[in-house]
Design an enzyme around this catalytic site. Sequence first.
Site, PDB file in Angstrom:
ATOM      1  N   MET A  93       5.664  39.377  45.421  1.00 46.94           N
ATOM      2  CA  MET A  93       5.585  39.757  46.834  1.00 46.94           C
ATOM      3  C   MET A  93       5.127  41.209  47.026  1.00 46.94           C
ATOM      4  O   MET A  93       5.635  41.908  47.908  1.00 46.94           O
ATOM      5  CB  MET A  93       6.943  39.513  47.503  1.00 46.94           C
ATOM      6  CG  MET A  93       7.329  38.050  47.528  1.00 46.94           C
ATOM      7  SD  MET A  93       6.072  37.014  48.337  1.00 46.94           S
ATOM      8  CE  MET A  93       6.877  35.423  48.357  1.00 46.94           C
ATOM      9  N   ARG A  94       4.187  41.645  46.215  1.00 49.67           N
ATOM     10  CA  ARG A  94       3.584  42.965  46.389  1.00 49.67           C
ATOM     11  C   ARG A  94       2.081  42.806  46.485  1.00 49.67           C
ATOM     12  O   ARG A  94       1.497  41.949  45.803  1.00 49.67           O
ATOM     13  CB  ARG A  94       3.872  43.889  45.190  1.00 49.67           C
ATOM     14  CG  ARG A  94       5.313  44.181  44.939  1.00 49.67           C
ATOM     15  CD  ARG A  94       5.960  45.012  46.005  1.00 49.67           C
ATOM     16  NE  ARG A  94       5.380  46.336  46.172  1.00 49.67           N
ATOM     17  CZ  ARG A  94       5.662  47.133  47.189  1.00 49.67           C
ATOM     18  NH1 ARG A  94       6.488  46.740  48.135  1.00 49.67           N
ATOM     19  NH2 ARG A  94       5.107  48.329  47.274  1.00 49.67           N
ATOM     20  N   LEU A  96      -1.455  44.000  45.503  1.00 49.92           N
ATOM     21  CA  LEU A  96      -2.016  44.782  44.386  1.00 49.92           C
ATOM     22  C   LEU A  96      -3.277  45.505  44.858  1.00 49.92           C
ATOM     23  O   LEU A  96      -4.071  44.964  45.628  1.00 49.92           O
ATOM     24  CB  LEU A  96      -2.347  43.854  43.214  1.00 49.92           C
ATOM     25  CG  LEU A  96      -1.130  43.238  42.526  1.00 49.92           C
ATOM     26  CD1 LEU A  96      -1.551  42.124  41.577  1.00 49.92           C
ATOM     27  CD2 LEU A  96      -0.324  44.305  41.773  1.00 49.92           C
ATOM     28  N   HIS A 112      -0.333  30.429  47.043  1.00 53.80           N
ATOM     29  CA  HIS A 112       0.107  30.747  48.402  1.00 53.80           C
ATOM     30  C   HIS A 112       0.482  29.440  49.110  1.00 53.80           C
ATOM     31  O   HIS A 112      -0.249  28.452  49.010  1.00 53.80           O
ATOM     32  CB  HIS A 112      -1.015  31.459  49.163  1.00 53.80           C
ATOM     33  CG  HIS A 112      -0.615  31.848  50.547  1.00 53.80           C
ATOM     34  ND1 HIS A 112       0.186  32.953  50.786  1.00 53.80           N
ATOM     35  CD2 HIS A 112      -0.864  31.275  51.748  1.00 53.80           C
ATOM     36  CE1 HIS A 112       0.407  33.034  52.093  1.00 53.80           C
ATOM     37  NE2 HIS A 112      -0.214  32.036  52.694  1.00 53.80           N
ATOM     38  N   ASP A 144      -8.373  39.043  45.609  1.00 57.05           N
ATOM     39  CA  ASP A 144      -9.283  40.163  45.874  1.00 57.05           C
ATOM     40  C   ASP A 144      -8.514  41.217  46.666  1.00 57.05           C
ATOM     41  O   ASP A 144      -7.285  41.133  46.781  1.00 57.05           O
ATOM     42  CB  ASP A 144     -10.564  39.680  46.579  1.00 57.05           C
ATOM     43  CG  ASP A 144     -10.307  39.177  47.985  1.00 57.05           C
ATOM     44  OD1 ASP A 144      -9.169  39.302  48.496  1.00 57.05           O
ATOM     45  OD2 ASP A 144     -11.267  38.648  48.585  1.00 57.05           O
ATOM     46  N   ASP A 148      -4.482  37.444  50.622  1.00 60.40           N
ATOM     47  CA  ASP A 148      -4.698  35.992  50.543  1.00 60.40           C
ATOM     48  C   ASP A 148      -6.111  35.587  50.981  1.00 60.40           C
ATOM     49  O   ASP A 148      -6.313  34.523  51.571  1.00 60.40           O
ATOM     50  CB  ASP A 148      -3.634  35.239  51.373  1.00 60.40           C
ATOM     51  CG  ASP A 148      -2.222  35.583  50.923  1.00 60.40           C
ATOM     52  OD1 ASP A 148      -1.999  35.673  49.713  1.00 60.40           O
ATOM     53  OD2 ASP A 148      -1.344  35.779  51.786  1.00 60.40           O
TER      54      ASP A 148
END
Length: 213
Positions: A93-94, A96, A112, A144, A148
């Site tokens: 839940m971070r 990037l 997801h 990317d 999401d």
Amino acid sequence: MTLDLAVLVSGSGTNLQAILDAIARGELDARVRLVISNVPGVKALSRAEAAGVPTLVVPHKQFPTRDAFDAHLVERVREAVGDRGVVVLAGFMRILTATFLDAFPRRVINIHPSLLPAFPGVDAQKQAVEKGVRITGCTVHLVDAGTDTGPILGQAAVPVLDDDDRDTLAARILVQEHRLLPGVLQWIAEGRLRFDDRGRPRFDGVVPVYWPA
Ligand code: GAR
């Protein structure tokens, strides 16, 4: 080719478990080299330990910036899987940053709980219930820089029933997540993933879609 996986988690780790179980059943040609959690004490860590997989807790709050956290993760993941491993975000839940993503181009995969591009971000299942859609599902995609938004690798469809609430729907989606994620990883292990001339992921010989049974 056996995939070397680093799995990043933040919570209960049922998707991690699905990967470990698929490997144990001989359905997924992969090794989980390392499980990293940004949250201490979560169930995903005990699932990894029970399977004999090395674990690491890297609390994001101990880093001054997102970049510093991500740079640390890059080092740990590289040690575990090298540059050719695959990084799986399984309930991580971070967000990037490029610091992490550029280190593993086209090798960071997320699951997801919606049919993207519908309902990105947090609590996709609640978003689906509130919107009143009759079909939702889950998506495995390359990560990317957006939230999401990365290229879609595979999807599974799940009906929304009249009396669903967020939790009943989430549970029905999870069943499909546990099929889809190991399935996509196995197609990658089999060397089926390629990119067409528009840069879209394509799997040779499989249609990467699951429909409700
Ligand atoms: C899963 O439903 C996954 O799709 C979702 O978190 C849950 C993790 O469950 N991920 C996201 O919402 C990412 N934006 P798990 O820890 O039991 O695998």
